[in-house]
Scaffold this active site. Sequence first.
Site, short mmCIF file in Angstrom:
data_model
loop_
_atom_site.label_atom_id
_atom_site.label_comp_id
_atom_site.label_asym_id
_atom_site.label_seq_id
_atom_site.Cartn_x
_atom_site.Cartn_y
_atom_site.Cartn_z
N SER A 1 -7.37 -3.34 -0.50
CA SER A 1 -6.71 -2.04 -0.35
C SER A 1 -7.39 -1.13 0.67
CB SER A 1 -6.62 -1.32 -1.70
OG SER A 1 -7.91 -0.94 -2.15
N LYS B 1 -11.50 4.25 -2.66
CA LYS B 1 -10.44 4.85 -1.86
C LYS B 1 -11.03 5.92 -0.94
CE LYS B 1 -7.32 2.58 -4.26
NZ LYS B 1 -6.69 1.37 -3.69
#
Length: 259
Positions: A61, A102
């Site tokens: 991701s 993230k």
Amino acid sequence: MGGESMTHTAPRSGGSDTGPVGSRTGQRLSGLAVALGLVLFLGGFAWGAVVYRPYTVPTGSMTPTIAAGDRILAQRVDGAEVRRGDVVVFKDATWANAPMVKRVVAVGGDTVSCCQDGKLKVNGKEIDEPYLTKGEPAEITGFPTVTVPEGRLFLLGDERGSSLDSTAHLTDAAGGTVARSAVDARVDAVVYPMNGMLPRPTGFEALGALSSPGPLRTIIALVIGGAVLVLGGGAYGPIAKRTGAARARRASAEPAGVR
């Protein structure tokens, strides 16, 4: 009667020298180098263990910045220290309650939306994001303007097409945001493979100061410097012994004097 002629041969020692090798000053400096090197080497490792936490990233991701299977070092920080552009490790109950990695794109009080001209917009400014895959838009599908509550963060993966990030939680009570207190660490570097320090997210500079890099470079310098001193100090004895043996061989090879 004529005088006696006597030939004197230089004495040779058949025994081995078991005394200290090299000069006394050299021995002292060698010992000091080894002691200092051990302090720097072990101190660097101890400092790193206190300041950093290692993680293995299980998904892609954050590609291309961090690939699946990469091992990272993240500096332990308080959530209050996090700024826009930081890549953080956090844990949130509504996000599977497992450590996730993230990028922070907006903080409390910011407005964030996507996409205008294929770019993310924060507080009305289009953000240049060079860490995205070249040619990839800031989002595959757009999302309406979100106002980030104070004390919370809006986070996106660098692989915008597949990352389960704040955009996947827009319908949650917190509008996809995560509390600052959920942050455990800020990623400084990818150590396997050795991609090095993460590039600075300069696209956010217009919105405020960026976070300063952690002390990883200083820690590495201490460890390397300590190792060099230990090896250099430890090598003094063998080098001095070899040099002394060479001098002894040259001396024994000289012809004896006659008088």
